[in-house]
Design a protein around this motif. Structure first.
Motif, short mmCIF file in Angstrom:
data_model
loop_
_atom_site.label_atom_id
_atom_site.label_comp_id
_atom_site.label_asym_id
_atom_site.label_seq_id
_atom_site.Cartn_x
_atom_site.Cartn_y
_atom_site.Cartn_z
N THR A 1 13.96 -4.00 -0.31
CA THR A 1 13.84 -5.15 -0.06
C THR A 1 14.19 -6.63 -2.46
OG1 THR A 1 12.18 -5.54 0.81
CG2 THR A 1 13.78 -5.59 2.25
N SER A 2 12.82 -5.26 -2.58
CA SER A 2 12.83 -6.50 -3.43
C SER A 2 13.83 -5.05 -4.77
CB SER A 2 11.58 -4.82 -4.64
OG SER A 2 10.42 -5.21 -3.58
N LEU A 3 14.35 -4.62 -4.77
CA LEU A 3 15.95 -4.50 -5.30
C LEU A 3 17.14 -4.98 -5.24
CD1 LEU A 3 15.61 -0.56 -5.00
CD2 LEU A 3 15.27 -1.16 -7.29
N HIS A 4 16.88 -5.44 -3.06
CA HIS A 4 18.01 -6.31 -3.38
C HIS A 4 17.68 -7.62 -4.06
CE1 HIS A 4 20.66 -8.70 -0.98
NE2 HIS A 4 19.27 -9.48 -0.98
N LEU A 5 17.09 -8.00 -3.69
CA LEU A 5 16.20 -9.38 -4.76
C LEU A 5 16.54 -9.66 -6.26
CD1 LEU A 5 13.47 -10.35 -2.16
CD2 LEU A 5 14.82 -10.74 -2.09
N ARG B 1 0.81 -1.23 -0.11
CA ARG B 1 -0.07 0.23 0.24
C ARG B 1 1.06 1.37 -0.13
NH1 ARG B 1 -4.12 -2.10 4.57
NH2 ARG B 1 -2.38 -2.50 5.25
N GLY B 2 2.14 1.02 -0.46
CA GLY B 2 2.82 2.12 -0.84
C GLY B 2 3.81 2.51 0.41
N ALA C 1 6.83 -5.85 -8.87
CA ALA C 1 7.50 -5.31 -7.00
C ALA C 1 7.92 -3.85 -7.21
CB ALA C 1 7.69 -6.34 -6.57
N ILE C 2 9.01 -3.84 -8.46
CA ILE C 2 9.73 -2.33 -7.76
C ILE C 2 9.44 -1.24 -8.67
CG2 ILE C 2 11.87 -1.82 -9.02
CD1 ILE C 2 12.89 -4.08 -8.56
N PHE D 1 1.97 -4.25 -4.26
CA PHE D 1 3.86 -5.16 -4.21
C PHE D 1 4.26 -6.10 -3.66
CE2 PHE D 1 5.38 -1.73 -1.57
CZ PHE D 1 6.14 -2.63 -0.72
N ALA D 2 3.40 -6.06 -2.52
CA ALA D 2 4.32 -7.10 -1.47
C ALA D 2 3.76 -8.42 -1.83
CB ALA D 2 4.10 -6.85 -0.29
#
Length: 307
Positions: free
Chosen positions: A203-207, A37-38, A194-195, A158-159
């Motif tokens: 964490t999305s960027l890391h993944l 939710r942002g 997600a990004i 996104f989660a």
């Protein structure tokens, strides 16, 4: 009467506690910490004030007392907010089994926020050292089913995309190299979604960086299998991985020990010894909060010794 007394005492403590700023719960990874939710998984904008209050009460009273107060109260929030509050508190406290027990009561829900949390909790339970191999496999597939249902209910969260991708990656361990490579395209698609939905989720960027790093160093035999099976097999470069790791760090510095480690490892692959030393040292010196952090410190020290 007992519930009423607890409720009265809880109300008094709530008034007292509100004089102080609630401590920010640190909900670490693979504990991805951000919601659909942002905002963060815990701190969505629409619930920010109520969430701060909830964490103040939870921190002061403890989970069991908070549940009793919640059940005794005649005021009920909409959209499963109380359940989400309890779930987020348990997640932040590392109470994996209690969290699963809470969320499993709502496994037939159509609420995507509940479902992706249940997928995450099931996966976390599968990862516990005391979980048997048979139970781990069962939980891994259950987590994927919950994530899949969450995606069907709300593809704008996104989660949901993040945890769907993680769960697909997990089941690949049981389905062989061919399936694992095929799933890689799907995993990438959902990490990127997600990004797109939340560009500020570290964490999305890391993944996504992990995805790139994995295919940049894919063993030759897997590359051959991929080339035979797919006209355009999944591929990436260390430079691309580095961009994701660095962007994650820029957004939320020092958020995750493994991001520091992979920055160092990626610079090693790129033959940049100076920057590798910098990030591996940061990974080694970061305070360890979890068993994973300790493992990261050990690996970082070993890599530093090799330099």
């Amino acid at each position: 009467m007992a519930a009423a007394r607890v409720l009265h005492r809880g109300a008094s403590l709530m008034r007292t506690r509100l004089l102080f700023q609630a401590p920010r719960a640190r909900l670490g990874w693979w504990h991805p910490t951000h919601s659909g939710r942002g905002g963060s998984e815990v701190h969505g904008k629409s619930r920010c004030f109520r969430k701060g209050l909830a964490f103040s009460v939870l921190s002061y009273l403890g989970y069991e007392t908070y549940v009793l107060i919640s059940q005794s109260s005649m005021v009920h929030a909409d959209d499963h907010s109380d359940i989400l509050d309890q779930a987020d508190y348990l997640y932040g406290s590392g109470e994996t089994e209690k969290l699963c027990h809470l969320l499993e009561q709502h496994k037939n829900s159509d609420n995507a926020e509940l479902l992706w949390r249940l997928a995450r909790a099931s996966r976390d339970l599968a990862q516990l050292s005391q979980t048997s191999p048979e139970k781990k496999k069962e939980l891994t597939y259950e987590a994927l089913e919950y994530a899949k249902k969450a995606l069907e209910k709300d593809s704008s969260c996104f989660a949901v995309h993040k945890w769907y991708a993680i769960c697909i990656s997990d089941v690949g361990d049981y389905e062989g190299v061919k399936k694992k490579i095929a799933n890689a395209f799907v995993i990438k698609e959902h990490f990127q979604k997600a990004i797109e939905l939340n560009p500020k989720d570290a964490t999305s960027l890391h993944l996504m960086g992990i995805w790139c790093y994995t295919f940049a160093e894919m063993p030759w035999y897997q590359s051959k299998i991929a080339a035979v099976l797919f006209a355009t097999p999944p591929s990436s470069t260390y430079d691309e991985a580095l961009r994701y790791f660095q962007k994650a760090e820029d957004i939320e510095p020092n958020f995750y020990s493994k991001n520091l480690l992979f920055l160092g490892k990626t610079y090693m692959k790129l033959n940049n010894r100076k920057m590798a030393l910098l990030w591996l040292t940061k990974a080694k010196e970061r305070v360890a909060h979890t068993e994973e952090d300790k493992q990261v410190q050990k690996e970082a020290q070993e890599l530093l010794n090799s330099l």
